[in-house]
Design an enzyme around this catalytic site. Structure first.
Site, PDB file in Angstrom:
ATOM      1  N   HIS A   1      48.379  35.246  42.859  1.00 38.68           N
ATOM      2  CA  HIS A   1      48.130  34.674  41.535  1.00 38.68           C
ATOM      3  C   HIS A   1      48.839  33.329  41.408  1.00 38.68           C
ATOM      4  O   HIS A   1      49.968  33.166  41.889  1.00 38.68           O
ATOM      5  CB  HIS A   1      48.644  35.615  40.442  1.00 38.68           C
ATOM      6  CG  HIS A   1      47.752  36.800  40.200  1.00 38.68           C
ATOM      7  ND1 HIS A   1      48.185  37.949  39.570  1.00 38.68           N
ATOM      8  CD2 HIS A   1      46.452  37.015  40.512  1.00 38.68           C
ATOM      9  CE1 HIS A   1      47.191  38.812  39.503  1.00 38.68           C
ATOM     10  NE2 HIS A   1      46.132  38.273  40.068  1.00 38.68           N
TER      11      HIS A   1
ATOM     12  N   TYR B   1      49.164  43.781  34.179  1.00 33.53           N
ATOM     13  CA  TYR B   1      49.420  45.112  34.727  1.00 33.53           C
ATOM     14  C   TYR B   1      50.592  45.809  34.045  1.00 33.53           C
ATOM     15  O   TYR B   1      50.721  47.026  34.150  1.00 33.53           O
ATOM     16  CB  TYR B   1      49.649  45.027  36.240  1.00 33.53           C
ATOM     17  CG  TYR B   1      48.429  44.499  36.955  1.00 33.53           C
ATOM     18  CD1 TYR B   1      47.273  45.260  37.060  1.00 33.53           C
ATOM     19  CD2 TYR B   1      48.411  43.208  37.485  1.00 33.53           C
ATOM     20  CE1 TYR B   1      46.136  44.770  37.683  1.00 33.53           C
ATOM     21  CE2 TYR B   1      47.285  42.709  38.114  1.00 33.53           C
ATOM     22  CZ  TYR B   1      46.158  43.492  38.211  1.00 33.53           C
ATOM     23  OH  TYR B   1      45.026  43.002  38.809  1.00 33.53           O
TER      24      TYR B   1
ATOM     25  N   LYS C   1      42.251  31.801  47.150  1.00 36.13           N
ATOM     26  CA  LYS C   1      41.523  30.811  46.366  1.00 36.13           C
ATOM     27  C   LYS C   1      42.073  29.415  46.618  1.00 36.13           C
ATOM     28  O   LYS C   1      43.275  29.226  46.792  1.00 36.13           O
ATOM     29  CB  LYS C   1      41.627  31.149  44.874  1.00 36.13           C
ATOM     30  CG  LYS C   1      40.838  32.386  44.468  1.00 36.13           C
ATOM     31  CD  LYS C   1      40.885  32.591  42.970  1.00 36.13           C
ATOM     32  CE  LYS C   1      39.996  33.746  42.538  1.00 36.13           C
ATOM     33  NZ  LYS C   1      40.005  33.936  41.074  1.00 36.13           N
TER      34      LYS C   1
ATOM     35  N   HIS D   1      37.623  45.284  43.612  1.00 29.26           N
ATOM     36  CA  HIS D   1      38.590  44.699  42.684  1.00 29.26           C
ATOM     37  C   HIS D   1      39.364  45.776  41.925  1.00 29.26           C
ATOM     38  O   HIS D   1      40.519  45.557  41.542  1.00 29.26           O
ATOM     39  CB  HIS D   1      37.891  43.759  41.706  1.00 29.26           C
ATOM     40  CG  HIS D   1      38.754  42.609  41.283  1.00 29.26           C
ATOM     41  ND1 HIS D   1      39.112  41.588  42.141  1.00 29.26           N
ATOM     42  CD2 HIS D   1      39.375  42.327  40.099  1.00 29.26           C
ATOM     43  CE1 HIS D   1      39.888  40.728  41.507  1.00 29.26           C
ATOM     44  NE2 HIS D   1      40.067  41.155  40.280  1.00 29.26           N
TER      45      HIS D   1
ATOM     46  N   ARG E   1      42.222  46.606  43.964  1.00 29.44           N
ATOM     47  CA  ARG E   1      43.245  45.549  43.794  1.00 29.44           C
ATOM     48  C   ARG E   1      44.060  45.833  42.530  1.00 29.44           C
ATOM     49  O   ARG E   1      45.290  45.740  42.539  1.00 29.44           O
ATOM     50  CB  ARG E   1      42.553  44.186  43.705  1.00 29.44           C
ATOM     51  CG  ARG E   1      43.472  42.978  43.527  1.00 29.44           C
ATOM     52  CD  ARG E   1      42.638  41.713  43.715  1.00 29.44           C
ATOM     53  NE  ARG E   1      43.214  40.517  43.145  1.00 29.44           N
ATOM     54  CZ  ARG E   1      44.073  39.726  43.797  1.00 29.44           C
ATOM     55  NH1 ARG E   1      44.467  40.027  45.004  1.00 29.44           N
ATOM     56  NH2 ARG E   1      44.535  38.624  43.210  1.00 29.44           N
TER      57      ARG E   1
ATOM     58  N   ARG F   1      41.803  40.335  48.012  1.00 29.34           N
ATOM     59  CA  ARG F   1      40.477  40.168  47.423  1.00 29.34           C
ATOM     60  C   ARG F   1      39.398  40.485  48.459  1.00 29.34           C
ATOM     61  O   ARG F   1      39.640  40.452  49.675  1.00 29.34           O
ATOM     62  CB  ARG F   1      40.278  38.735  46.933  1.00 29.34           C
ATOM     63  CG  ARG F   1      41.296  38.278  45.873  1.00 29.34           C
ATOM     64  CD  ARG F   1      41.044  36.834  45.503  1.00 29.34           C
ATOM     65  NE  ARG F   1      41.951  36.363  44.466  1.00 29.34           N
ATOM     66  CZ  ARG F   1      43.097  35.726  44.705  1.00 29.34           C
ATOM     67  NH1 ARG F   1      43.478  35.487  45.961  1.00 29.34           N
ATOM     68  NH2 ARG F   1      43.865  35.323  43.713  1.00 29.34           N
TER      69      ARG F   1
END
Length: 297
Positions: free
Chosen positions: A269, A278, A172, A243, A246, A148
């Site tokens: 994730h 994806y 995150k 992004h 990414r 990210r």
């Protein structure tokens, strides 16, 4: 106005969500509060009903700037606020149970074609010197690791393990993960850090590796400009952002046979559902190949 400060403090200090997320929550909840006060003359949370929230949603949808996707994001912030309020006992009833989120057509993540990424690194000329090498490394870093923007901005020299060809990133909610990288990124990192050590004093070198020519850490808009500048040279897709690279990383990994769980771990994730989006890009590519190759397609 309705006061959301205690909820924002909870997100910032207990949940430890990213500054970007904090800003988005403050904006969305602030907009909701202003609408309640200015349009409906509601100044306290106890006065807000499910009908009032639905009125706000309709108003947002009538505004051409607010798509169903944007409205759902704003409702997610409001849902999180009410859930927290009920949990800690500051709210007796949750009106969000009676509010439906507007439906929207899910868009597949945009990505850059593999041939175009190859052109970016093989054919495009980057500027000479520190900034040119740094810019190329930024693009290579995004594409080689899928990290990210915030993770790239926070990278330090101590996060790089050249012996194992891996990077340590803080994702995150301060979740740490290790990302492997290949020899091309290793070589570019070595060149960049060599330039970096020649250009900057040791006190700067102890901090972030992506800095401007004056030694100050790059800010997000600067990274966006760099990425957009170079992606514009190789692709015409609408979104040309960090992004998107990414998304490109994940899509190309999947198309080339990578395991979905492995991609999930590299991307950081929290659930496989976030990574499964994806597979749709991969399926679209398979359909395209099928139509081109099969005589009766």
């Amino acid at each position: 106005m309705i006061d959301f400060s205690s909820f924002i403090d909870y997100l910032r200090y207990e949940k430890r969500v990213s500054p970007h997320t904090i800003t988005a929550y403050e904006s969305d909840l602030g907009q909701f509060s202003r609408y309640m006060e200015e349009a409906l003359q509601i100044r306290t949370l106890a006065e807000v009903t499910a009908g009032d929230i639905r009125t706000w949603v309709i108003t947002l949808l009538e505004d051409e700037k607010d798509t169903a996707r944007t409205v759902n994001r704003k409702l997610s912030a409001l849902k999180a606020f009410y859930r927290h309020g009920v949990k800690v006992g500051t709210i007796a009833e949750n009106p969000m149970h009676q509010v439906r989120s507007p439906k929207f057509q899910k868009r597949l993540p945009e990505y850059v074609e593999q041939r175009d990424m190859a052109r970016l690194f093989d054919d495009i000329e980057f500027a000479e010197g520190y900034e040119g090498t740094r810019d190329r490394l930024i693009l290579e870093m995004f594409y080689a690791t899928g990290m990210r923007l915030s993770e790239l901005l926070n990278l330090r020299k101590s996060d790089i393990d050249f012996y194992n060809n891996s990077l340590k990133v803080l994702g995150k909610r301060d979740k740490e993960r290790i990302i492997p990288f290949g020899n091309e990124l290793r070589d570019l990192l070595t060149i960049h850090l060599g330039n970096y050590e020649k250009k900057f004093t040791p006190d700067i070198q102890n901090y972030y590796i992506f800095v401007a020519a004056n030694g100050k850490r790059l800010y997000p808009k600067a990274i966006y400009r760099i990425v957009r500048k170079y992606l514009t040279m190789v692709t015409t897709i609408d979104k040309r952002s960090p992004h998107v690279i990414r998304h490109t990383f994940a899509t190309h990994m999947l198309n080339n046979g990578a395991d979905l769980n492995a991609i999930k771990e590299i991307l950081g994730h929290s659930s496989l559902a976030a990574t499964q989006v994806y597979t749709h890009n991969s399926m679209e590519q398979l359909k395209s190949i099928y139509k081109q190759a099969h005589p009766r397609a």
